[in-house]
Design a protein around this motif. Structure first.
Motif, PDB file in Angstrom:
ATOM      1  N   ASN A 194     -18.410 -52.671  71.038  1.00 59.66           N
ATOM      2  CA  ASN A 194     -18.904 -51.361  70.612  1.00 59.66           C
ATOM      3  C   ASN A 194     -20.403 -51.198  70.880  1.00 59.66           C
ATOM      4  N   LYS A 195     -21.135 -52.328  70.894  1.00 56.62           N
ATOM      5  CA  LYS A 195     -22.585 -52.259  71.126  1.00 56.62           C
ATOM      6  C   LYS A 195     -22.902 -51.674  72.507  1.00 56.62           C
ATOM      7  N   HIS A 196     -22.022 -51.877  73.460  1.00 53.66           N
ATOM      8  CA  HIS A 196     -22.260 -51.327  74.795  1.00 53.66           C
ATOM      9  C   HIS A 196     -22.004 -49.815  74.814  1.00 53.66           C
ATOM     10  N   PHE A 197     -20.952 -49.372  74.111  1.00 52.77           N
ATOM     11  CA  PHE A 197     -20.674 -47.940  74.040  1.00 52.77           C
ATOM     12  C   PHE A 197     -21.764 -47.212  73.258  1.00 52.77           C
ATOM     13  N   ALA A 198     -22.323 -47.894  72.254  1.00 49.26           N
ATOM     14  CA  ALA A 198     -23.364 -47.268  71.434  1.00 49.26           C
ATOM     15  C   ALA A 198     -24.573 -46.894  72.279  1.00 49.26           C
ATOM     16  N   ARG A 199     -24.856 -47.669  73.317  1.00 50.21           N
ATOM     17  CA  ARG A 199     -25.985 -47.363  74.195  1.00 50.21           C
ATOM     18  C   ARG A 199     -25.779 -46.060  74.949  1.00 50.21           C
TER      19      ARG A 199
END
Length: 248
Positions: A194-199
């Protein structure tokens, strides 16, 4: 009440290396600037340090819901004891109350009779939303002078609204199979993709609908050698997930 946790936030993940340097020497002639000793002092300080409690929106929502259901105050003074009363969930939620820095790997000399010129320790760091700079400053103060901090990968925390419409959809899906079930936002102390989508500005929610026996620590099973859930919990998850996908 059956609590079904939904991760509306995730702690950030970072790695850092502490390094101490001194003069290399023979072990028979101790030096005043032994890099191993200085590093050991810094590592012990990090291990003993507790960063301040931060009541993020996800943590506060969890405390509000559980406080009302269990009659717990979750004041600053009673927080640790109240969390402990929640059983195996206490360690999961307890890890979300503050930033953490955990020493995991040590490296120094390879000969017993030689004082090495350098010693290092690697840290696994977990960061609350918006706490990156506070953690950096706090860690710098804890390790003291004469210790270099070299940052490795650094992924900041993610945070999504705790009152988004998706929460209601999850609740409706749970209620169909578990009338006593309550979807409770919380902050995941670990990290997902999810940390990648949050970017990209995408809000993500982590939800695994499982109904397990009260004494079954499902979180302890994650990544275990014998990772498993009861078969009826899997059937429950499939039904709820199908309903979420159909109604979202």
């Amino acid at each position: 009440m059956h609590a079904h946790l939904v991760a509306t936030s995730e702690k950030g993940v970072a790695w850092a290396t502490l390094s101490a340097r001194g003069h290399a020497a023979h072990g028979s002639r101790p030096t005043a600037d032994n890099a191993v000793v200085r590093l050991a002092q810094a590592v012990a300080a990090v291990g003993a340090h507790r960063f301040p409690v931060v009541r993020t929106p996800a943590l506060q929502r969890f405390l509000d819901v559980f406080g009302e259901a269990r009659g717990l105050a979750f004041t600053d003074e009673s927080l640790a004891a109240d969390l402990e009363s929640l059983g195996f969930v206490s360690s999961l939620v307890g890890a979300t109350t503050r930033n953490t820095a955990t020493p995991t790997v040590l490296a120094a000399g390879d000969k017993t009779n030689i004082i090495p010129a350098e010693a290092s320790a690697r840290l696994d760091i977990r960061i609350l939303p918006g706490e990156d700079e506070a953690l950096r400053a706090g860690l710098r103060e804890v390790v003291g002078d004469g210790i270099e901090i070299r940052e490795g990968r650094w992924w900041s925390a993610t945070e999504a609204p705790v009152d988004a419409p998706i929460i209601g959809i999850l609740q409706d899906a749970i209620s169909h199979d578990d009338p006593d079930g309550v979807v409770v936002p919380y902050l995941l102390p670990a990290s997902t993709d999810n940390k990648h989508f949050a970017r990209l500005g995408i809000h993500g929610y982590g939800f695994v609908p499982l109904r397990v026996p009260r004494d079954f620590d499902v979180f302890a099973q994650f990544h275990a050698a014998d990772e498993r859930v009861p078969v009826d919990a899997l059937h429950f998850s499939a039904r709820v997930t199908e309903r979420i996908l159909r109604t979202a």
